[in-house]
Design an enzyme around this catalytic site. Sequence first.
Site, PDB file in Angstrom:
ATOM      1  N   HIS A 224      65.907   2.675  41.554  1.00 12.76           N
ATOM      2  CA  HIS A 224      64.748   3.335  40.953  1.00 12.76           C
ATOM      3  C   HIS A 224      64.789   3.297  39.424  1.00 12.76           C
ATOM      4  O   HIS A 224      63.821   2.868  38.795  1.00 12.76           O
ATOM      5  CB  HIS A 224      64.471   4.734  41.481  1.00 12.76           C
ATOM      6  CG  HIS A 224      63.109   5.128  41.021  1.00 12.76           C
ATOM      7  ND1 HIS A 224      61.961   4.665  41.621  1.00 12.76           N
ATOM      8  CD2 HIS A 224      62.697   5.799  39.932  1.00 12.76           C
ATOM      9  CE1 HIS A 224      60.910   5.062  40.936  1.00 12.76           C
ATOM     10  NE2 HIS A 224      61.334   5.754  39.906  1.00 12.76           N
ATOM     11  N   TYR A 228      62.383   1.768  35.654  1.00 17.74           N
ATOM     12  CA  TYR A 228      62.135   2.320  34.307  1.00 17.74           C
ATOM     13  C   TYR A 228      62.834   1.502  33.238  1.00 17.74           C
ATOM     14  O   TYR A 228      62.412   1.501  32.075  1.00 17.74           O
ATOM     15  CB  TYR A 228      62.502   3.813  34.258  1.00 17.74           C
ATOM     16  CG  TYR A 228      61.543   4.565  35.152  1.00 17.74           C
ATOM     17  CD1 TYR A 228      60.230   4.777  34.740  1.00 17.74           C
ATOM     18  CD2 TYR A 228      61.902   4.943  36.430  1.00 17.74           C
ATOM     19  CE1 TYR A 228      59.310   5.368  35.578  1.00 17.74           C
ATOM     20  CE2 TYR A 228      60.983   5.541  37.280  1.00 17.74           C
ATOM     21  CZ  TYR A 228      59.686   5.751  36.850  1.00 17.74           C
ATOM     22  OH  TYR A 228      58.762   6.321  37.680  1.00 17.74           O
ATOM     23  N   HIS A 378      51.615  -1.942  45.430  1.00 18.02           N
ATOM     24  CA  HIS A 378      51.974  -0.962  44.377  1.00 18.02           C
ATOM     25  C   HIS A 378      52.791  -1.630  43.278  1.00 18.02           C
ATOM     26  O   HIS A 378      52.485  -1.500  42.097  1.00 18.02           O
ATOM     27  CB  HIS A 378      52.756   0.193  45.006  1.00 18.02           C
ATOM     28  CG  HIS A 378      53.584   0.970  44.019  1.00 18.02           C
ATOM     29  ND1 HIS A 378      53.026   1.729  43.023  1.00 18.02           N
ATOM     30  CD2 HIS A 378      54.940   1.096  43.863  1.00 18.02           C
ATOM     31  CE1 HIS A 378      53.991   2.305  42.304  1.00 18.02           C
ATOM     32  NE2 HIS A 378      55.164   1.915  42.782  1.00 18.02           N
ATOM     33  N   PHE A 379      53.819  -2.380  43.671  1.00 20.88           N
ATOM     34  CA  PHE A 379      54.696  -2.799  42.572  1.00 20.88           C
ATOM     35  C   PHE A 379      54.148  -3.972  41.770  1.00 20.88           C
ATOM     36  O   PHE A 379      54.582  -4.187  40.637  1.00 20.88           O
ATOM     37  CB  PHE A 379      56.165  -2.925  42.996  1.00 20.88           C
ATOM     38  CG  PHE A 379      56.568  -3.997  43.943  1.00 20.88           C
ATOM     39  CD1 PHE A 379      56.522  -5.322  43.601  1.00 20.88           C
ATOM     40  CD2 PHE A 379      57.106  -3.652  45.179  1.00 20.88           C
ATOM     41  CE1 PHE A 379      56.957  -6.292  44.471  1.00 20.88           C
ATOM     42  CE2 PHE A 379      57.557  -4.617  46.058  1.00 20.88           C
ATOM     43  CZ  PHE A 379      57.472  -5.951  45.701  1.00 20.88           C
ATOM     44  N   HIS A 380      53.152  -4.680  42.321  1.00 26.77           N
ATOM     45  CA  HIS A 380      52.525  -5.679  41.449  1.00 26.77           C
ATOM     46  C   HIS A 380      51.594  -5.007  40.435  1.00 26.77           C
ATOM     47  O   HIS A 380      51.254  -5.601  39.416  1.00 26.77           O
ATOM     48  CB  HIS A 380      51.796  -6.744  42.274  1.00 26.77           C
ATOM     49  CG  HIS A 380      52.753  -7.759  42.855  1.00 26.77           C
ATOM     50  ND1 HIS A 380      53.476  -7.519  43.993  1.00 26.77           N
ATOM     51  CD2 HIS A 380      53.142  -8.987  42.417  1.00 26.77           C
ATOM     52  CE1 HIS A 380      54.258  -8.563  44.248  1.00 26.77           C
ATOM     53  NE2 HIS A 380      54.077  -9.465  43.308  1.00 26.77           N
ATOM     54  N   ARG A 441      55.466  -5.498  55.234  1.00 29.79           N
ATOM     55  CA  ARG A 441      55.784  -5.926  53.881  1.00 29.79           C
ATOM     56  C   ARG A 441      56.343  -7.354  53.883  1.00 29.79           C
ATOM     57  O   ARG A 441      56.038  -8.151  53.025  1.00 29.79           O
ATOM     58  CB  ARG A 441      56.816  -4.931  53.369  1.00 29.79           C
ATOM     59  CG  ARG A 441      57.430  -5.284  52.091  1.00 29.79           C
ATOM     60  CD  ARG A 441      58.377  -4.190  51.657  1.00 29.79           C
ATOM     61  NE  ARG A 441      59.009  -4.643  50.450  1.00 29.79           N
ATOM     62  CZ  ARG A 441      59.671  -3.883  49.619  1.00 29.79           C
ATOM     63  NH1 ARG A 441      59.784  -2.599  49.871  1.00 29.79           N
ATOM     64  NH2 ARG A 441      60.230  -4.367  48.542  1.00 29.79           N
ATOM     65  N   ARG A 442      57.192  -7.666  54.837  1.00 25.99           N
ATOM     66  CA  ARG A 442      57.743  -9.010  54.965  1.00 25.99           C
ATOM     67  C   ARG A 442      58.182  -9.224  56.412  1.00 25.99           C
ATOM     68  O   ARG A 442      58.439  -8.245  57.118  1.00 25.99           O
ATOM     69  CB  ARG A 442      58.937  -9.214  54.048  1.00 25.99           C
ATOM     70  CG  ARG A 442      59.882  -8.043  53.979  1.00 25.99           C
ATOM     71  CD  ARG A 442      61.128  -8.373  53.192  1.00 25.99           C
ATOM     72  NE  ARG A 442      61.173  -7.774  51.879  1.00 25.99           N
ATOM     73  CZ  ARG A 442      61.842  -6.640  51.609  1.00 25.99           C
ATOM     74  NH1 ARG A 442      62.467  -5.998  52.565  1.00 25.99           N
ATOM     75  NH2 ARG A 442      61.894  -6.167  50.389  1.00 25.99           N
TER      76      ARG A 442
END
Length: 575
Positions: A224, A228, A378-380, A441-442
């Site tokens: 996580h 950041y 979300h993460f893209h 997701r995959r």
Amino acid sequence: MNGLIKLPVESGARRLVLIEIVLPVVLLVLGIYAGLLQVLFRAGVIQAAEFGGWEYYQGLTLHGVVNAVVFTTFFAVAFGNALVPYALGMRLPLRWAWVSAGMMIAGTLMAAWAILAGKASVLYTFYPPLMAHPLFYIGAALLIVGSWIAFFNWIPLYRRWRREHPGEKTPLAVVGIFATFIVWLIATIAVAIEVVVLLIPWSLGWTQEVNVPLARMLFWFFGHPLVYFWLLPAYTMYYTMLPRLAGGKLYSDKVGRLVFILLILFSIPVGAHHQYTEPVISSSAKLLHAFLTFAVALPSLITAFTLAASLEYGARQRGARGLFDWIVKQPFFSMDAWLFSYLIAGLIIFIMGGISGIINASYSMNVVVHNTSWIPGHFHLTVAGPVLLAFLGMSLHLLVSYSGKQLRLKRWAVAVPYLWLVGVFIFSWGMMRGGLHGEPRRSNLGMSYLNPDSPFYHPEWKLFVTVTMIGGIIMTLAMILYFAVFFTTALSRRSGEAAAEFPLSEAYHDEPAGALANFRPWLIAAVILIAIAYTPMVRDVLRGTFNTAPGYEPHNPAPVQQMEGELDTPTVEPE
Ligand code: HAS
């Protein structure tokens, strides 16, 4: 931009920063190509056999490791090597800077060999029981230790600056870079333990089994804050450069410092929000991490308002009137302040990235979206939004200033972030809607969801995978334009003196830093918070009963046959 302070850089520092910028951009070509293959494969346009000669997990590993780990780590180090000496008005000590670069390059080459040889198809999360070749883990460790050395190399420089400038505030740009590497240092200690104590001995065959929950907990202790570590260099640009590029000032210097300190405090003790659905960890530990996850969104909410105020101030200086005129009066297409387009497009994308993050953070919503294609959606919108665009823009800026060349194909350079914005919104819409309809997701079944022979045949996902593919193709086009700009500039003739120059902003409210002046008390508070958040998790993981597993290699059929004998129906592969 005109009027920037230029500082001469010695040729060694110039070469170092250029290598640290150019090498990852070259690797990015491969990473982006692997991304294109993913969307074409999911949409059924290409089959497994046409997957560039790679196996599905191999291509996905390449995509994640190059784009999210190698490119970002090299960039953060190069950016720090350029910005810290500039902001302090000092020279970068070169000996250890080269040692750091050498280790990072050696580590990258080792890991790249393992992935390309098909011996490390373990994704960027390298979750056991997926097992990689030892060189993959050793390469990752070298990359990380190399980046630590870069950070340690700036500390004596900063100490000297403090002695020579008693009572002065540390430049905000240095606070941003130091916050980035403090988060990185604390986070990577956990992954170093995972790799050195658990994974390397296991992959060398010295131990037969690995404690899976313990390895996952250590990974997310790192994983996580890793996000950041990606975001903080972008925030450093937003706080220290964006206001000036917009023709104004940073609304409040103190708020910038507060945001960096809050990210040091809250970005680490939240790893369990990636593990809400996992057994072994108690729900009370998950709840605590959920509360802290809402706390880590706070500095970004503060950022949204502070940056909006800074942008509004800049636009009003240029004559904006009324309530909303300031929004359209931004220099979106300025050829002079072209870096602005990369930063603003990323910020706009991040509005949706942030909203989707807060959805993920809620336990009940997370159960709906976890392990579905919503998550890459979300993460893209985060790492491939504000982070990627800020890094691409600054890589171009560093290339131009450190090589003494002119930016070529300027119009294309300004078009890239907006084209990417359109592509990533379309891509993420497809992924997120598909996720809400159960699209995984995959999967590692060697077939797309639109292939009738696939056990995961789902014709109702056709719309979502097709939209995702269209978005992915637009994103690829944006990157082709970017590579054209980057390499045309890199290969052009030198037209001036190489120098370090950054568009650093003044602050509108430039108050004394007060309690935020010193990192030390905040570091102690961060360590205490980590201890509170992780002690129950460590207890749970050590008490867990189902905790060891033999290795599993996706390209090695032996364990699969064993599984086929045991299972009637195919299942989604482990994450
Ligand atoms: Fe996340 C999963 C929660 C932020 C990246 N995240 C991931 C994964 C990645 C990732 C890579 O709680 C997948 C990991 C994996 O492989 O499994 N995320 C959050 C939350 C935030 C958040 C609460 N994520 C990020 C950032 C990332 C990133 C940043 C990369 C850089 N995320 C989660 C959770 C999961 C997760 C769960 C696990 C899901 C699961 O089940 O697997 C927050 O930090 C977000 C706060 C952000 C905001 C937005 C502020 C908006 C701003 C823009 C303002 C715009 C302006 C422009 C001013 C509140 C600052 C104005 C415009 C003009 C034109 C004037």
